[in-house]
Motif scaffolding. Sequence first.
Motif, PDB file in Angstrom:
ATOM      1  N   UNK A  20      -0.379   5.372  -3.329  1.00  0.00           N
ATOM      2  CA  UNK A  20       0.468   4.386  -2.661  1.00  0.00           C
ATOM      3  C   UNK A  20      -0.189   3.009  -2.688  1.00  0.00           C
ATOM      4  N   UNK A  21      -1.492   2.974  -2.532  1.00  0.00           N
ATOM      5  CA  UNK A  21      -2.216   1.697  -2.569  1.00  0.00           C
ATOM      6  C   UNK A  21      -2.115   1.054  -3.952  1.00  0.00           C
ATOM      7  N   UNK A  22      -2.277   1.885  -5.006  1.00  0.00           N
ATOM      8  CA  UNK A  22      -2.215   1.347  -6.370  1.00  0.00           C
ATOM      9  C   UNK A  22      -0.818   0.831  -6.697  1.00  0.00           C
ATOM     10  N   UNK A  23       0.214   1.552  -6.254  1.00  0.00           N
ATOM     11  CA  UNK A  23       1.580   1.092  -6.512  1.00  0.00           C
ATOM     12  C   UNK A  23       1.845  -0.217  -5.770  1.00  0.00           C
ATOM     13  N   UNK A  24       1.367  -0.335  -4.542  1.00  0.00           N
ATOM     14  CA  UNK A  24       1.548  -1.583  -3.789  1.00  0.00           C
ATOM     15  C   UNK A  24       0.896  -2.751  -4.520  1.00  0.00           C
ATOM     16  N   UNK A  25      -0.281  -2.512  -5.106  1.00  0.00           N
ATOM     17  CA  UNK A  25      -0.964  -3.573  -5.862  1.00  0.00           C
ATOM     18  C   UNK A  25      -0.138  -3.990  -7.068  1.00  0.00           C
ATOM     19  N   UNK A  26       0.483  -3.018  -7.730  1.00  0.00           N
ATOM     20  CA  UNK A  26       1.323  -3.348  -8.894  1.00  0.00           C
ATOM     21  C   UNK A  26       2.554  -4.148  -8.477  1.00  0.00           C
ATOM     22  N   UNK A  27       3.108  -3.814  -7.318  1.00  0.00           N
ATOM     23  CA  UNK A  27       4.259  -4.574  -6.817  1.00  0.00           C
ATOM     24  C   UNK A  27       3.854  -6.029  -6.568  1.00  0.00           C
ATOM     25  N   UNK A  28       2.688  -6.236  -5.969  1.00  0.00           N
ATOM     26  CA  UNK A  28       2.210  -7.608  -5.728  1.00  0.00           C
ATOM     27  C   UNK A  28       1.972  -8.343  -7.052  1.00  0.00           C
ATOM     28  N   UNK A  29       1.458  -7.631  -8.053  1.00  0.00           N
ATOM     29  CA  UNK A  29       1.236  -8.241  -9.365  1.00  0.00           C
ATOM     30  C   UNK A  29       2.557  -8.640 -10.021  1.00  0.00           C
ATOM     31  N   UNK A  30       3.583  -7.785  -9.860  1.00  0.00           N
ATOM     32  CA  UNK A  30       4.903  -8.108 -10.418  1.00  0.00           C
ATOM     33  C   UNK A  30       5.458  -9.377  -9.790  1.00  0.00           C
ATOM     34  N   UNK A  31       5.267  -9.525  -8.491  1.00  0.00           N
ATOM     35  CA  UNK A  31       5.714 -10.746  -7.818  1.00  0.00           C
ATOM     36  C   UNK A  31       4.918 -11.945  -8.301  1.00  0.00           C
ATOM     37  N   UNK A  32       3.607 -11.775  -8.445  1.00  0.00           N
ATOM     38  CA  UNK A  32       2.745 -12.884  -8.876  1.00  0.00           C
ATOM     39  C   UNK A  32       3.111 -13.368 -10.264  1.00  0.00           C
ATOM     40  N   UNK A  33       3.556 -12.451 -11.133  1.00  0.00           N
ATOM     41  CA  UNK A  33       3.955 -12.862 -12.485  1.00  0.00           C
ATOM     42  C   UNK A  33       5.183 -13.771 -12.454  1.00  0.00           C
ATOM     43  N   UNK A  34       5.917 -13.744 -11.354  1.00  0.00           N
ATOM     44  CA  UNK A  34       7.064 -14.623 -11.186  1.00  0.00           C
ATOM     45  C   UNK A  34       6.709 -15.869 -10.373  1.00  0.00           C
ATOM     46  N   UNK A  35       5.416 -16.025 -10.087  1.00  0.00           N
ATOM     47  CA  UNK A  35       4.984 -17.149  -9.279  1.00  0.00           C
ATOM     48  C   UNK A  35       5.320 -16.990  -7.816  1.00  0.00           C
ATOM     49  N   UNK A  36       5.542 -15.743  -7.378  1.00  0.00           N
ATOM     50  CA  UNK A  36       5.914 -15.470  -5.987  1.00  0.00           C
ATOM     51  C   UNK A  36       4.864 -14.575  -5.336  1.00  0.00           C
ATOM     52  N   UNK A  37       5.042 -14.329  -4.058  1.00  0.00           N
ATOM     53  CA  UNK A  37       4.117 -13.473  -3.329  1.00  0.00           C
ATOM     54  C   UNK A  37       4.878 -12.328  -2.675  1.00  0.00           C
ATOM     55  N   UNK A  38       4.210 -11.190  -2.623  1.00  0.00           N
ATOM     56  CA  UNK A  38       4.785 -10.035  -1.933  1.00  0.00           C
ATOM     57  C   UNK A  38       3.767  -9.505  -0.943  1.00  0.00           C
ATOM     58  N   UNK A  39       4.242  -9.125   0.215  1.00  0.00           N
ATOM     59  CA  UNK A  39       3.353  -8.558   1.221  1.00  0.00           C
ATOM     60  C   UNK A  39       3.282  -7.045   1.146  1.00  0.00           C
ATOM     61  N   UNK A  40       3.625  -6.498  -0.018  1.00  0.00           N
ATOM     62  CA  UNK A  40       3.659  -5.043  -0.144  1.00  0.00           C
ATOM     63  C   UNK A  40       2.259  -4.452   0.046  1.00  0.00           C
ATOM     64  N   UNK A  41       2.178  -3.383   0.841  1.00  0.00           N
ATOM     65  CA  UNK A  41       0.922  -2.686   1.046  1.00  0.00           C
ATOM     66  C   UNK A  41       1.223  -1.187   1.169  1.00  0.00           C
ATOM     67  N   UNK A  42       0.180  -0.402   1.400  1.00  0.00           N
ATOM     68  CA  UNK A  42       0.349   1.046   1.459  1.00  0.00           C
ATOM     69  C   UNK A  42       1.342   1.481   2.537  1.00  0.00           C
ATOM     70  N   UNK A  43       1.283   0.954   3.771  1.00  0.00           N
ATOM     71  CA  UNK A  43       2.274   1.367   4.779  1.00  0.00           C
ATOM     72  C   UNK A  43       3.709   1.089   4.356  1.00  0.00           C
ATOM     73  N   UNK A  44       3.916  -0.027   3.628  1.00  0.00           N
ATOM     74  CA  UNK A  44       5.289  -0.335   3.208  1.00  0.00           C
ATOM     75  C   UNK A  44       5.763   0.674   2.158  1.00  0.00           C
ATOM     76  N   UNK A  45       4.881   1.030   1.223  1.00  0.00           N
ATOM     77  CA  UNK A  45       5.255   2.046   0.235  1.00  0.00           C
ATOM     78  C   UNK A  45       5.597   3.350   0.947  1.00  0.00           C
ATOM     79  N   UNK A  46       4.787   3.687   1.957  1.00  0.00           N
ATOM     80  CA  UNK A  46       5.039   4.913   2.711  1.00  0.00           C
ATOM     81  C   UNK A  46       6.404   4.870   3.378  1.00  0.00           C
ATOM     82  N   UNK A  47       6.796   3.729   3.925  1.00  0.00           N
ATOM     83  CA  UNK A  47       8.122   3.598   4.545  1.00  0.00           C
ATOM     84  C   UNK A  47       9.229   3.761   3.501  1.00  0.00           C
TER      85      UNK A  47
END
Length: 436
Positions: A20-47
């Motif tokens: 879950x932690x690794x997937x959250x990091x990939x989600x943040x990277x996907x946002x960063x590639x668009x010049x944006x930010x994501x607050x995705x973290x392990x608890x959010x993936x769990x939800x």
Amino acid sequence: MDDREVHPLTAARRVRGLSQTALAARVRQAAARRGLRSGCDRPRIRKWERDTVPDAESQAYLAEALGLPADAALAHSWPHWLPRTPDGVLPLTPHSAVPALREALISVERRTFLTLSGAGLTGLAGQWASALPTEAPVGAADAPDTDDLLGILRASVDRLTTADPAHTRHTTRLLNAHLATVTDMLEAGSHHPATLQRLHTLAADLAHTLAWRHFDHGAHPLATRHWMAALHSTHALGDTDRGAGIISDLAYQAAWRQDHPLAQDLLTHALSRARHPAARSLLHLRLARSLAAAPTPARGAALRALHAAEHDLARAGTDRPSWCAWMSEADLAVDTGQTLLDLGDTRPAHQLLAQGDHLLPATRDKTRSIFLAYQAAGHLAHRDLERAAHAATTALELARRTRAPRCEQLVQRLTPAFRPHARNDTVARHLQLVDA
């Protein structure tokens, strides 16, 4: 959702070997590639893996993080657009090469394997057969130059691949490390277009080579994962002939394991897009073998496939794809002979098997071992013990000298048929070698 049912996001994440932690990091990277930010973290993936529905923007990031097109999230409502692939067969997309490579690499590390279903493999081959032509990989024109490193990797891979078979255990470990390096480079992105193409080509070469090595040592699920990874990388290159060849290798594995319906389905898909005559000849030849070896042989279809293989090889010329450059008159003769043997046409079968052995160059001793094992089986069927034992002995010696466990296994399968005739001197010598 029933608590006993695995959430599609959980299944998709686990198939790719992501926490879950690794997937959250990939989600943040996907946002960063668009010049944006994501607050995705392990608890959010769990939800999200429970009852919470991510917003549309987060679903687009999730798609990219899982190696899917960003617009995949638009196809269906949450979570129904997520691929349900608990068997590890990843859907073929323009961005699926890295997840497929990661799955092969993770499988090596954990040494446990999810079941790979025949239906999943057939579905993947069908998806490949119906896919639209793929554009060449698109890179970044202003990316840093990595040509020197790629040149070093390519030279090292070529030397490791052709090293003495006595060093296979060590060279396989090094090839696996090179595949991890190439996968890391692909995942990092930002490459020149030509560099990106070279990376995908090297990834396909490495995964393809490792697949055959794992297959030779009986690690079938691991071999399958590497062939699938090679198919994803080849699809990214738009090389349909090589893609057909990789699916043909999966079919060869299926036939080896006596799953002839799966082999025939895979080969039919492969033939639908193969274009080069040498590639089509190999595919038709493997199809003929499977049709003849099935519990209920399809004689007419097998003979038609043999005719097609012969016709295609005759027009193949010398400029052939590297993965089937070895395809020769010797291979045609031996596989035709084995097909006829399975169909009960013994006299022409033996003639062709002997012809193929004569035509095969000395540099292909591993293949010669397989050919001689086929000859031995044919002689056994005719109760010609002397010739059968002689062929089997030579095949076993070659298999052991070339460090080819799969070839040795093929000879060992004949041992129960030899045991009742241990008083025959030639058979006794062969059994002594088997038991050594």
